[in-house]
Write an enzyme that holds these catalytic residues in place. Sequence first.
Site, short mmCIF file in Angstrom:
data_model
loop_
_atom_site.label_atom_id
_atom_site.label_comp_id
_atom_site.label_asym_id
_atom_site.label_seq_id
_atom_site.Cartn_x
_atom_site.Cartn_y
_atom_site.Cartn_z
N TRP A 100 0.83 -1.21 0.00
CA TRP A 100 0.00 0.00 0.00
C TRP A 100 0.86 1.26 0.00
O TRP A 100 0.52 2.25 -0.66
CB TRP A 100 -0.99 0.00 1.18
CG TRP A 100 -1.94 -1.16 1.09
CD1 TRP A 100 -2.06 -2.19 1.96
CD2 TRP A 100 -2.89 -1.41 0.03
NE1 TRP A 100 -3.03 -3.07 1.53
CE2 TRP A 100 -3.54 -2.62 0.36
CE3 TRP A 100 -3.24 -0.75 -1.14
CZ2 TRP A 100 -4.54 -3.18 -0.46
CZ3 TRP A 100 -4.23 -1.30 -1.96
CH2 TRP A 100 -4.87 -2.49 -1.61
N ASP A 167 -1.73 6.64 6.31
CA ASP A 167 -2.76 5.71 5.86
C ASP A 167 -3.02 4.74 7.01
O ASP A 167 -2.18 3.89 7.32
CB ASP A 167 -2.26 4.97 4.61
CG ASP A 167 -3.23 3.88 4.12
OD1 ASP A 167 -4.28 3.67 4.77
OD2 ASP A 167 -2.92 3.24 3.09
N LYS A 191 -12.08 -2.01 6.58
CA LYS A 191 -11.24 -2.88 7.39
C LYS A 191 -11.71 -2.87 8.85
O LYS A 191 -11.82 -3.89 9.48
CB LYS A 191 -9.77 -2.44 7.33
CG LYS A 191 -9.21 -2.29 5.93
CD LYS A 191 -8.75 -3.60 5.32
CE LYS A 191 -8.55 -3.52 3.82
NZ LYS A 191 -7.59 -2.54 3.36
C1 LIG Z 1 -7.04 -2.02 2.01
C2 LIG Z 1 -6.03 -0.97 2.10
C3 LIG Z 1 -5.94 0.08 1.16
C4 LIG Z 1 -6.82 0.14 -0.07
O1 LIG Z 1 -8.07 0.56 0.25
P1 LIG Z 1 -9.20 0.79 -0.87
O2 LIG Z 1 -10.30 1.38 -0.05
O3 LIG Z 1 -9.53 -0.55 -1.44
O4 LIG Z 1 -8.67 1.71 -1.89
C5 LIG Z 1 -5.00 1.06 1.35
N1 LIG Z 1 -4.16 1.03 2.41
C6 LIG Z 1 -4.21 0.05 3.33
C7 LIG Z 1 -3.27 0.09 4.48
C8 LIG Z 1 -5.14 -0.97 3.20
O5 LIG Z 1 -5.19 -1.96 4.13
#
Ligand SMILES: *Cc1c(COP(=O)(O)O)cnc(C)c1O
Length: 354
Positions: A100, A167, A191
Amino acid sequence: MKKHNFSAGPSILPQEVLLKASHAVMDFNNEGLSLLEISHRSKAFVDVMENARALVLELLGLEGKGYKALFLQGGASTQFLMVAMNLLEKRAGYLNTGTWSKKAIKEAKMLDDIYEVASSESANFNYIPKGYDIPEDYDYFHCTSNNTIFGTQIKEFPNSPIPMVCDMSSDIFSRVLDFSKFDLIYAGAQKNMGPAGTTLVVIKEDILGKVSRKIPSIMDYKLHISNGSMYNTPPVFAVYTSMLTLEWIKSLGGIAAVEKLNEKKANVMYSEIDLNPLFKGFATKEDRSIMNATFTLENENLKETFETMLKEAGISGLNGHRSVGGYRASMYNALPIESVKTLVEVMSELESKA
Ligand SMILES: *Cc1c(COP(=O)(O)O)cnc(C)c1O
């Protein structure tokens, strides 16, 4: 029968949240209309949005500190670009800790120069780099708090001399941090908060308005803030369900209470991984995540037996990501400790059989 859901994302939500959300789909607030068929400008829905935004700041301890919470669309992946659009003028520093992070770097590079302050790529991202320098004259520093795929997690964040962007998609609301160290936090809902379809963005307002480029409306944080996160039609179901999860966290006693439960679950899980000779943890011990535990089976011949046993025990979603292989137990806030205990029992039963 409800399965033990270890899915990495979209992932488990509290049963009571699912129940309330499903009621709202049929009859919202007992008003004879579905949540999905009313105007997003109606008072009923504006209240939902405002409540959700306020709960975010309350739970993170960021009320009255110059922050705004937004519920946007496009997933965390859209934030990879949006962060750069709004904050990148000449150069930014990124910590590369996994898939990511790499994607975030790739998107920002479309706009300008990116400097990797450190990377653990040569070790297939099984640890978190430490002791790196963050250049003081850059626009911002970006990191990924929890590496969902590799099962590593930043335990101590640097004292960044420049705005820190994080993030937190896979560990938001899972542990107590000094959230005021961050100037921008983003997290896809699916998540640890709600269904896919909305992305939480928490911004310290005073970092905005400093770039010279023109920002397209839909990408402009300032515009979303001035429109109360309602510049265009928000994903009403995802926002409502996220609000219910935030209320659930509050009812448990906030992030501190949830963190205690998460630590217990992670301890049960990692004790088994460490003590059972059939399994091997992927991530370096000091950096391993309390949300996603990654591990492999040492003896491939036992794979079929193990997976049959998992199935019989009602365990779902345990397959690891293809870049790590093996297994990944995602233990998000809503996963009961009983599910972790069930998994650990299966692992030790395999040991006694082998
Ligand atoms: C799942 C995830 C993403 C991607 O998220 P989307 O909503 O599918 O774009 C980005 N960063 C992390 C740390 C993730 O676990």
